[in-house]
Scaffold this motif. Structure first.
Motif, PDB file in Angstrom:
ATOM      1  N   UNK B 126      85.054 -39.016 -29.633  1.00 10.90           N
ATOM      2  CA  UNK B 126      85.090 -37.686 -28.993  1.00 10.90           C
ATOM      3  C   UNK B 126      86.489 -37.085 -29.116  1.00 10.90           C
ATOM      4  N   UNK B 128      88.661 -37.757 -31.415  1.00  7.88           N
ATOM      5  CA  UNK B 128      88.816 -37.385 -32.825  1.00  7.88           C
ATOM      6  C   UNK B 128      88.148 -36.040 -33.093  1.00  7.88           C
ATOM      7  N   UNK B 129      86.966 -35.856 -32.499  1.00 10.57           N
ATOM      8  CA  UNK B 129      86.229 -34.614 -32.731  1.00 10.57           C
ATOM      9  C   UNK B 129      86.985 -33.419 -32.180  1.00 10.57           C
ATOM     10  N   UNK B 130      87.541 -33.558 -30.954  1.00  8.92           N
ATOM     11  CA  UNK B 130      88.294 -32.449 -30.368  1.00  8.92           C
ATOM     12  C   UNK B 130      89.513 -32.108 -31.235  1.00  8.92           C
ATOM     13  N   UNK B 132      89.889 -32.703 -34.348  1.00  5.60           N
ATOM     14  CA  UNK B 132      89.427 -32.142 -35.613  1.00  5.60           C
ATOM     15  C   UNK B 132      89.081 -30.666 -35.444  1.00  5.60           C
ATOM     16  N   UNK B 133      88.446 -30.348 -34.296  1.00  9.59           N
ATOM     17  CA  UNK B 133      88.112 -28.950 -34.028  1.00  9.59           C
ATOM     18  C   UNK B 133      89.384 -28.106 -34.000  1.00  9.59           C
ATOM     19  N   UNK B 136      90.707 -27.580 -37.476  1.00  8.59           N
ATOM     20  CA  UNK B 136      89.949 -26.572 -38.223  1.00  8.59           C
ATOM     21  C   UNK B 136      90.388 -25.172 -37.782  1.00  8.59           C
ATOM     22  N   UNK B 137      90.494 -24.981 -36.441  1.00  9.13           N
ATOM     23  CA  UNK B 137      90.872 -23.661 -35.932  1.00  9.13           C
ATOM     24  C   UNK B 137      92.257 -23.265 -36.460  1.00  9.13           C
ATOM     25  N   UNK B 140      92.075 -22.261 -40.083  1.00  9.07           N
ATOM     26  CA  UNK B 140      91.365 -21.003 -40.357  1.00  9.07           C
ATOM     27  C   UNK B 140      92.180 -19.804 -39.913  1.00  9.07           C
ATOM     28  N   UNK B 252      94.142 -35.752 -38.226  1.00  7.52           N
ATOM     29  CA  UNK B 252      93.842 -37.118 -37.790  1.00  7.52           C
ATOM     30  C   UNK B 252      94.883 -38.082 -38.350  1.00  7.52           C
TER      31      UNK B 252
END
Lengths: 293, 343
Positions: B126, B128-130, B132-133, B136-137, B140, B252
């Motif tokens: 979880x 890692x996912x945060x 990663x989000x 990405x932001x 972008x 990461x």
């Protein structure tokens, strides 16, 4: 309409690549409790083995033949590396999960650096047969043919693994081991020996995924593995660790969500929604992370 | 008395390090140019900043036993919020830093509060996912706020003159040194509080800690928030030392490198984390210079190329440490010292 068809088939192709990468991860985590960060290195190894084969074989053989040989080499190299990594690095740290994760982290750093040292950090173009680069008209959409290759490879692997798990003794031991490893060991079955096989199978699938990701991107590069690995992790977690069917469904879902949201919302929204999907799944069903412990 | 004696080596080192900018000595091979030259000062400032950030990561990983793959998120938040606060909102540095710290702490409360509802490897995923989000932001670049791949540099007009320019490198060095000292004191203080004891209990055996009456969730959340606060502070210092924010901070790989630093030095020990962070960063930047050296040139082509990759050397070294010195370099040092005393 043709947009939708193109996006769906491309999403399925991407999902197929994720499945190739994630199936091995899922089996390894489910059976052994090892979160394998080195899986990205297996992919890079497969991709580079395939690329070297393609460039090493004489041009007179034709691109199609060279590609077929390259795929076989990528599978073999992936399997060999998976087998060796398990035997040399993972086995001595039996049941020390954190240290196993740490070793695979170290290995992933080392492997990428080694590839960069030998072949440089730039991407190398990968030839592909003309028929693979062409497109097929499907309900008005011009779908690139390589998407079908990815889907076929994933379906073959999925069918093969299902058959292996369902109809062989090895598959029986793996299934039982994912369910409850201690009990299987108590019954006098050597689960340890299946670890090497599972790592070899996962490595082979990862090697193939690496080469096909190279076909998708038209080139191979050292950092390709790392970016695929994060999505493969997400697929594994959403699919429920150790469940092959779950992994397949999750791979398709992630591929489709990513493609559709990136196109219809904004570029990047698809990647974000995949990450959010993971957070939601974990919080709603934390039990999906149960594997061998 | 003994507690004060124990603090002596750290205090002595701090004084010595604080004196370095007055030391016009050359250390050939070790540092670029004179010790107090701008090149060396900048390098040491980066190493110290990373040492402090590694110390902040050790609060979750080494002290509480939480495998977090999202610590980069908080460091990046500190760095980016400072840069954005200055460049987009026109705040002076102290206010931007304050905004960054408040923002990072709030982010840690939300992310930690959610991620800690699951444990073990799921917590790792979880976080890692945060992270990663966030990565990405940042890449972008929504509304041109984060600068995408280019990153965001600090607004020079709003910076204090003392922290700008090549000649003021010693001031940035002192700033980094002060950050390490603050993080060190904060972690030392934390480990003596009741919450610190609860963290240690959670690391040893979470179920037992719960039975003993510790509020396990609260202890873990405090660990995440304190680590994030110190990490965010490290991000602010990082931005000042490097003159801006870089998207590499959100990846990461950055969190993985923190993990490698802490394990190399010795998890759960202040000396270990600081030493690991310092040496890793130092080796990472200095090993590159080795690539042109005659020693590596004499090796056959491919081998020399591979050995000139800092991450290859560090990764291999890391794997060896995990196998043969699981308590890290400081643990190894302790063992050697003890053996000498016995003999």
């Amino acid at each position: 309409m043709s947009d939708v068809v193109l996006l769906v088939v491309t999403g399925l192709g991407l999902g197929a690549l994720y499945f190739l990468a994630a199936s091995g991860l899922s089996l390894i985590y489910g059976l052994m409790g090892v979160l394998n960060f080195a899986h990205g290195s297996f992919m890079v190894a497969g991709a580079y083995a395939g690329w070297l084969t393609m460039t090493g074989l004489p041009d007179s053989l034709g691109v199609g033949v060279r590609m077929a040989v390259a795929i076989a080499v990528a599978l073999a190299v992936g399997a060999l590396i998976g087998f060796v990594v398990e035997a040399v690095l993972i086995r001595p740290l039996y049941r020390r999960h954190i240290q196993q994760v740490l070793v695979t982290v170290g290995l992933s750093l080392t492997a990428v650096a080694a590839v960069q040292g030998v072949w440089g950090s730039d991407a190398h173009p990968l030839d592909k047969p003309a028929w693979l680069a062409a497109t097929t008209d499907l309900a008005g959409a011009e779908v690139p043919n390589d998407r079908f290759l990815f889907i076929a490879a994933a379906l073959l692997l999925f069918g093969g693994l299902l058959a292996l798990l369902r109809f062989t003794r090895l598959g029986l031991v793996i299934r039982a081991g994912v369910e409850n490893r201690t009990m299987v060991e108590a019954l006098g079955i050597n689960v340890q020996r299946t670890f090497s096989v599972v790592f070899a199978i996962g490595g082979a699938a990862a090697g193939l995924a690496g080469l096909l990701a190279g076909v998708y991107a038209n080139s191979v590069s050292p950092l390709q593995g790392g970016s695929m690995l994060i999505y493969a992790f997400i697929v594994v977690v959403i699919g429920g660790m150790g469940s092959l069917t779950g992994t397949a469904v999750a791979a398709v879902a992630v591929g489709l969500v990513q493609q559709l949201a990136n196109y219809y919302a904004a570029s990047g929204v698809g990647d974000l929604s995949v990450v959010l999907l993971l957070a939601v799944v974990l919080l709603v069903r934390p039990a999906s992370m149960q594997g061998a412990h | 008395m003994s507690r004060h004696l124990k603090a002596l080596p750290a205090l002595g080192l701090l004084v010595l390090l604080a004196y370095l900018p007055y030391l016009p000595v050359e250390l050939p091979g070790l540092l670029p140019g004179r010790v107090n030259g701008p090149g060396s000062m900048q390098l040491l400032a980066i190493c110290l900043t990373m040492a402090g950030i590694a110390l902040s990561y050790d609060v979750v990983f080494g002290r509480t036993g939480l495998l977090s793959f999202g610590h980069a998120l908080f460091v990046a938040a500190g760095s980016y919020l400072t840069a954005i606060g200055m460049a987009s909102l026109g705040l002076p540095l102290p206010l931007a830093a304050l905004l960054a710290l408040v923002g990072t702490t709030a982010l840690a409360l939300v992310v930690g509060g959610i991620a800690l509802r699951v444990g073990g490897i799921a917590f790792a995923m979880v976080t890692l996912a945060f992270a990663q989000a966030a990565s990405i932001i940042v890449l972008r670049n929504p509304g041109d706020v984060t600068g995408g791949e280019e990153g965001r540099s600090l607004d020079r007009d709003l910076m204090p003159d003392l922290l700008l320019g090549v000649n003021n490198a010693p001031y940035r060095y002192w700033l980094a040194l002060a950050f390490v000292a603050v993080a060190w004191l904060a972690v030392a203080w934390l480990s003596r509080t009741r919450a610190g004891h609860a963290m240690a209990a959670v690391r040893e055996n979470e179920a037992r800690a719960a039975v003993l009456g510790f509020d396990v969730y609260r202890a873990k959340l405090i660990a995440v928030v304190v680590a994030a606060f110190l990490g965010g502070l490290g991000g602010v210092v990082h931005a000042v030392v490097l003159g801006g924010s870089n998207p590499h901070l959100t990846t990461a790989e950055f969190t993985l490198s923190l993990l490698v630093m802490v394990v190399l030095g010795g998890a759960g020990s202040r000396w270990g984390a600081v030493l690991g962070g310092f040496l890793y960063t130092y080796a990472d930047s200095r090993l590159v210079n080795l690539s042109g050296s005659s020693l590596l040139e004499s090796l056959p082509g491919a081998l020399g190329n591979v050995l000139s990759q800092p991450l290859f050397v560090l990764g291999t070294f890391f794997v060896i440490v995990v196998y043969f010195a699981p308590t890290g370099l400081t643990g190894l040092g302790h063992r050697v010292l003890r053996r000498e005393r016995v003999e």
